[in-house]
Scaffold this active site. Structure first.
Site, PDB file in Angstrom:
ATOM      1  N   MET A   1       0.803  -1.192   0.000  1.00 35.41           N
ATOM      2  CA  MET A   1       0.000   0.000   0.000  1.00 35.41           C
ATOM      3  C   MET A   1       0.843   1.252   0.000  1.00 35.41           C
ATOM      4  O   MET A   1       0.496   2.200   0.638  1.00 35.41           O
ATOM      5  CB  MET A   1      -1.009  -0.025   1.117  1.00 35.41           C
ATOM      6  CG  MET A   1      -0.634   0.258   2.543  1.00 35.41           C
ATOM      7  SD  MET A   1      -0.701   1.721   3.531  1.00 35.41           S
ATOM      8  CE  MET A   1       0.117   3.019   2.881  1.00 35.41           C
ATOM      9  N   PRO A   2       1.932   1.233  -0.710  1.00 31.81           N
ATOM     10  CA  PRO A   2       2.731   2.456  -0.690  1.00 31.81           C
ATOM     11  C   PRO A   2       1.952   3.650  -1.236  1.00 31.81           C
ATOM     12  O   PRO A   2       1.206   3.526  -2.210  1.00 31.81           O
ATOM     13  CB  PRO A   2       3.907   2.147  -1.612  1.00 31.81           C
ATOM     14  CG  PRO A   2       3.871   0.701  -1.866  1.00 31.81           C
ATOM     15  CD  PRO A   2       2.504   0.215  -1.562  1.00 31.81           C
ATOM     16  N   PHE A   3       2.109   4.767  -0.568  1.00 28.52           N
ATOM     17  CA  PHE A   3       1.627   6.042  -1.087  1.00 28.52           C
ATOM     18  C   PHE A   3       2.867   6.892  -1.288  1.00 28.52           C
ATOM     19  O   PHE A   3       3.653   7.081  -0.355  1.00 28.52           O
ATOM     20  CB  PHE A   3       0.651   6.714  -0.122  1.00 28.52           C
ATOM     21  CG  PHE A   3       0.169   8.031  -0.650  1.00 28.52           C
ATOM     22  CD1 PHE A   3      -0.712   8.070  -1.717  1.00 28.52           C
ATOM     23  CD2 PHE A   3       0.609   9.221  -0.109  1.00 28.52           C
ATOM     24  CE1 PHE A   3      -1.143   9.283  -2.235  1.00 28.52           C
ATOM     25  CE2 PHE A   3       0.175  10.433  -0.617  1.00 28.52           C
ATOM     26  CZ  PHE A   3      -0.701  10.459  -1.674  1.00 28.52           C
TER      27      PHE A   3
END
Length: 139
Positions: A1-3
């Site tokens: 879930m990298p932002f």
């Protein structure tokens, strides 16, 4: 879930920005066990007086092409995995769009599963089956 938040000076072409975005995602997929479709990025372009950085602190010399990349991740990664990301990312960005490694600053922060909602007012990653939902799409 990298932002991923990408900050750089204004004036780069759409092709440059696409190469920057694409290669950041490629590096995350290659080194961080991130699914290809798990892509959330924002690009912030700043006037000269709005992106302030030291040209030599712990690296450099940095040029006006300096790019700050802030990556918020869910589960923590090992120091070795993070180092692999840093190396892979600067290698890819050197190829395209042609960034010098000295001009790339990367900061990684972690968050807990309950710290994120991907929509619908739900903390999706707190559901034990969230990975199955992510692969299969919205259910």
């Amino acid at each position: 879930m990298p932002f991923v938040r990408i900050s750089l000076r204004k004036g780069k072409s759409p092709d440059y920005l696409k190469a920057l975005s694409d290669n950041i995602q490629h590096a995350l997929v290659d080194t961080f066990d991130v699914p290809e479709n798990d892509r959330f990025q924002t690009i912030h372009q700043h006037d000269e007086n709005e992106l302030i950085f030291d040209r030599t602190y712990l690296a450099g010399p940095r040029s006006d092409d300096f790019v700050y990349i802030s990556i918020t991740i869910g589960r923590p990664r090992t120091a070795e995995t993070k180092k692999a990301l840093y190396r892979r990312l600067v290698d890819l960005l050197a190829q395209s769009p042609g960034l010098r490694p000295e001009d790339v600053m990367i900061v990684i922060s972690t968050s807990a599963p309950e710290d994120c909602s991907f929509g619908d007012g739900i903390a999706q990653m707190t559901d034990p089956d969230w990975k199955l939902r992510a692969i299969g799409g919205r259910q």
